[in-house]
Design a protein around this motif. Structure first.
Motif, PDB file in Angstrom:
ATOM      1  N   VAL A 199       0.794  -1.075  -0.038  1.00 54.49           N
ATOM      2  CA  VAL A 199       0.028   0.090  -0.064  1.00 54.49           C
ATOM      3  C   VAL A 199       0.998   1.151  -0.082  1.00 54.49           C
ATOM      4  O   VAL A 199       2.185   1.121   0.053  1.00 54.49           O
ATOM      5  N   ARG A 200       0.233   2.249  -0.148  1.00 55.64           N
ATOM      6  CA  ARG A 200       1.049   3.706  -0.094  1.00 55.64           C
ATOM      7  C   ARG A 200       1.265   4.124   1.206  1.00 55.64           C
ATOM      8  O   ARG A 200       0.314   4.001   2.140  1.00 55.64           O
ATOM      9  N   ILE A 201       2.617   4.326   1.515  1.00 56.48           N
ATOM     10  CA  ILE A 201       2.901   4.586   3.027  1.00 56.48           C
ATOM     11  C   ILE A 201       2.909   6.314   3.161  1.00 56.48           C
ATOM     12  O   ILE A 201       3.363   6.958   2.382  1.00 56.48           O
ATOM     13  N   GLU A 202       2.261   6.747   4.445  1.00 56.48           N
ATOM     14  CA  GLU A 202       2.259   8.087   4.659  1.00 56.48           C
ATOM     15  C   GLU A 202       2.821   8.024   6.256  1.00 56.48           C
ATOM     16  O   GLU A 202       2.065   7.647   7.185  1.00 56.48           O
ATOM     17  N   MET A 203       3.800   8.992   6.701  1.00 59.45           N
ATOM     18  CA  MET A 203       4.276   8.941   7.889  1.00 59.45           C
ATOM     19  C   MET A 203       3.609  10.344   8.258  1.00 59.45           C
ATOM     20  O   MET A 203       3.901  11.547   7.665  1.00 59.45           O
ATOM     21  N   ARG A 204       3.305  10.399   9.588  1.00 59.59           N
ATOM     22  CA  ARG A 204       2.757  11.696  10.301  1.00 59.59           C
ATOM     23  C   ARG A 204       3.494  11.997  11.836  1.00 59.59           C
ATOM     24  O   ARG A 204       2.987  10.939  12.468  1.00 59.59           O
ATOM     25  N   GLN A 205       4.120  12.837  11.950  1.00 57.19           N
ATOM     26  CA  GLN A 205       4.696  13.075  13.326  1.00 57.19           C
ATOM     27  C   GLN A 205       3.499  13.711  14.114  1.00 57.19           C
ATOM     28  O   GLN A 205       3.173  14.915  13.746  1.00 57.19           O
ATOM     29  N   ILE A 206       3.392  13.320  15.222  1.00 60.40           N
ATOM     30  CA  ILE A 206       2.397  14.121  16.345  1.00 60.40           C
ATOM     31  C   ILE A 206       3.310  14.211  17.473  1.00 60.40           C
ATOM     32  O   ILE A 206       4.465  13.788  17.855  1.00 60.40           O
TER      33      ILE A 206
END
Length: 484
Positions: A199-206
Motif C-alpha cells: 500500500v501507499r505509506i504516509e508518515m505523520r509526526q505527532i
C-alpha cells in the motif's frame, strides 16, 4: 462494522441497511469513547426559512479525533451518523458525518477555514455495502500492521515510536502516526513497509499530547482524558501555573499520561490570577520583635502566613489587607509592634424569635433520670380502687402467700381490710360502696352460678349476733351465761 470514531481503534457495532444501500452507525461503547469529539446539534429540530437552501458543507469524522470538511456537491440528504464516501488522494475514503447544517459555519470559523474555498474536497455518495465491507477488512489489518511496523523500526535502529496506524477506506493507503524527540530519517523504513504491505505509506509526526488523545485512557480524576473526548487545542502548560495555584511541584502528580504537565492546570489559572491581585508581593516584614518571613498564602481564606526567625514553627495568619499595611509601613521606614491586632469582640446572644411551647429545642430533656417514687405512684394509680383480688392471698397465721393459689377466691367484697381474727358481730364495718361493681366483667364462679347456695356460713351467725341486745356485748367477747 467499526465506526471511525472509536477511541480504542477496534470499532463499535453498527447496523447496516442492505436494501436501501444506506448505513447507520450505533455506538455500543458504554464509556462514550466511540462518540468522542461529538458536537450537539441544537438546530436539528428547527426548519430553515422558506426559499433558503441548507449549508452545503458537512463535517466528517474518521478514526479517532481526525475530522475534515467536505462539500456536498450532489445535494445529498445527509444527517449525523451517516456513513459516506468522500474524496481522498488517491482514491476515496469512508467516514461518518459528525455535523451538518448551519452549525458547520461556526466550526469553520473556529478553525479558520474559508467556506468558499474551491480546493475543498467533495462528498461522492452514501457508502454502499461493498464500500463498508472493504472498510471493515482494512480496519482488521491495522493491528497486525502496527506490530510489524514497530519491528521494522527496531530492526533499523530508528529513535521513534509508532503509536497508531490508520488505513484508508479503499485499502490503498496507510497513515502511520509516530512520535520522536529528534528528526528521524525513515526513508529506508518506508521502502520496507511498502514492499511488505503493498500500500501507499504516509508518515505523520505527532506530539505526546496528540498521541495520548489517539490512544485514550482514564485520568487521575476518574474520567476519560480531556484530549480524547472534547479538547482540540493543546496549549502549553508551564510550572508557573502550578505555582500560582499553590500546588506542590511534584512531577508524579502534575504529569498526565502523556508525560507532560496536565492540561487541566490551565482551566482555573485565570481565576487564581484574578484572586492574587488582592494580595501583596510575598516579602519579609520588619517588626519591633524582629523580621517575619513569608511562608505561604491561602487564597481561599485570604490570609498570608508569616513566621519569626526565633520561632520557625509558629505560623501567624495575617489578612491580606493587614499585610499590605505592614509592607507600606516598612517602605516608610516604620515598624509595627505586632503583626495582627487582636480585637476581642463580645459575643451577642440573640434571643430566639419564637416561643418554645412544647420544649422541642431541648436536646437533653430525655437524659434526666427518673425517680423511683414516680414508678410506685404510677403502679398505685393504675390499680382500680377497692379491687384487692389481683394481690396474692396471705395466710392469717404466716402472713405469707396463699398455699392454695388454685382455690377460687371467695366473694367477700370490700371487707378484706378488716382484721382476720375478728369473728364477732361486724358492727363497725364500713358501709359498702354503692357504685358500679368493678368485677362485673369477670367470669362467674360456682357460688355466683347458684344464687340459693349460701357461700358464707358465718353470714347467718352474724345476723343473729346483730339481733342481740346491746347490753350483752359484742365483738370478740363470749356471750354471758344465762341466769339461774
Amino acid at each position: 462494522m467499526a465506526c471511525g470514531g472509536c477511541s480504542s481503534g477496534r470499532g463499535c457495532s453498527t447496523a447496516t441497511s442492505t436494501k436501501s444501500g444506506e448505513a447507520a452507525t450505533g455506538s455500543s461503547c458504554s464509556s462514550g469513547g466511540c462518540n468522542k469529539m461529538n458536537v450537539f446539534d441544537w438546530l436539528s429540530d428547527m426548519q430553515l426559512p422558506p426559499g433558503q437552501k441548507p449549508f452545503d458543507v458537512v463535517e466528517v469524522r474518521f478514526k479517532n479525533n481526525r475530522k475534515e470538511f467536505f462539500r456536498n456537491v450532489n445535494d445529498l440528504s445527509l444527517g449525523t451518523g451517516d456513513v459516506i464516501a468522500v474524496e481522498s488522494s488517491p482514491g476515496h475514503d469512508i467516514g461518518t458525518v459528525s455535523l451538518s447544517g448551519e452549525l458547520v459555519k461556526n466550526q469553520l470559523k473556529r478553525k479558520n477555514i474559508n467556506a468558499a474555498d474551491p480546493a475543498m474536497k467533495k462528498v461522492y455518495r452514501k457508502a454502499k455495502q461493498n464500500d463498508i465491507d472493504k472498510w471493515m477488512e482494512a480496519q482488521n489489518l491495522e493491528k497486525t500492521t502496527l506490530v510489524k511496523a514497530r519491528e521494522f523500526a527496531l530492526r533499523l535502529g530508528l529513535q521513534m515510536k509508532i503509536g497508531d496506524v490508520e488505513y484508508q477506506g479503499d485499502k490503498t493507503k496507510a497513515i502511520f502516526y509516530y512520535t520522536a524527540e529528534d528528526r528521524v530519517d525513515f526513508r529506508e523504513l518506508i521502502k520496507v513497509m511498502a514492499e511488505e504491505f503493498r500500500v501507499r505509506i504516509e508518515m505523520r509526526q505527532i506530539g505526546a499530547r496528540q498521541e495520548a488523545a489517539r490512544l485514550g485512557g482514564i485520568g487521575s480524576c476518574g474520567r476519560e482524558l480531556c484530549c480524547s473526548t472534547w479538547l482540540t487545542d493543546f496549549r502549553s502548560v508551564t510550572t508557573s501555573a502550578a505555582r500560582y495555584q499553590q500546588l506542590s511541584l511534584n512531577p508524579l502528580k502534575l504529569a498526565g499520561q502523556c508525560g507532560k504537565l496536565k492540561c487541566c492546570l490551565n482551566y482555573e489559572l485565570d481565576s487564581y490570577l484574578d484572586a492574587l491581585k488582592d494580595f501583596p508581593e510575598p516579602t519579609d516584614i520588619e517588626t519591633v520583635r524582629g523580621r517575619a518571613r513569608h511562608q505561604k498564602t491561602d487564597i481561599f481564606k485570604g490570609v498570608m502566613y508569616y513566621t519569626f526567625f526565633d520561632e520557625p514553627d509558629q505560623f501567624i495568619a495575617v489578612p491580606n489587607f493587614r499585610a499590605k499595611e505592614l509592607i507600606e509601613m516598612n517602605k516608610r521606614g516604620e515598624k509595627a509592634e505586632v503583626l495582627v491586632v487582636q480585637v476581642k469582640e463580645k459575643a451577642e446572644v440573640k434571643a430566639p424569635d419564637f416561643e418554645n411551647v412544647v420544649g422541642q429545642d431541648s436536646l437533653t430533656r430525655f437524659d434526666k433520670a427518673k425517680s423511683g417514687n414516680n414508678k410506685r405512684k404510677k403502679k398505685k394509680g393504675n390499680r382500680p380502687a377497692g379491687d384487692g383480688q389481683n394481690r396474692p392471698q396471705q395466710n392469717a397465721e404466716t402472713k405469707g402467700p396463699n398455699p392454695n393459689p388454685n382455690r377460687p377466691p371467695q366473694n367477700k367484697g370490700p371487707q378484706q381490710n378488716r382484721p382476720p381474727q375478728n369473728k364477732g358481730p361486724q358492727q363497725n364495718r364500713p358501709p359498702q360502696p354503692k357504685g358500679p361493681n368493678p368485677n362485673a366483667n369477670k367470669p362467674l364462679n360456682k357460688n355466683q352460678l347458684n344464687p340459693n347456695r349460701n357461700p358464707n356460713p358465718n353470714q347467718n351467725r352474724n345476723r343473729n349476733n346483730n339481733r342481740r341486745p346491746p347490753n350483752q356485748g359484742g365483738g370478740n367477747n363470749p356471750p354471758a351465761p344465762p341466769s339461774q
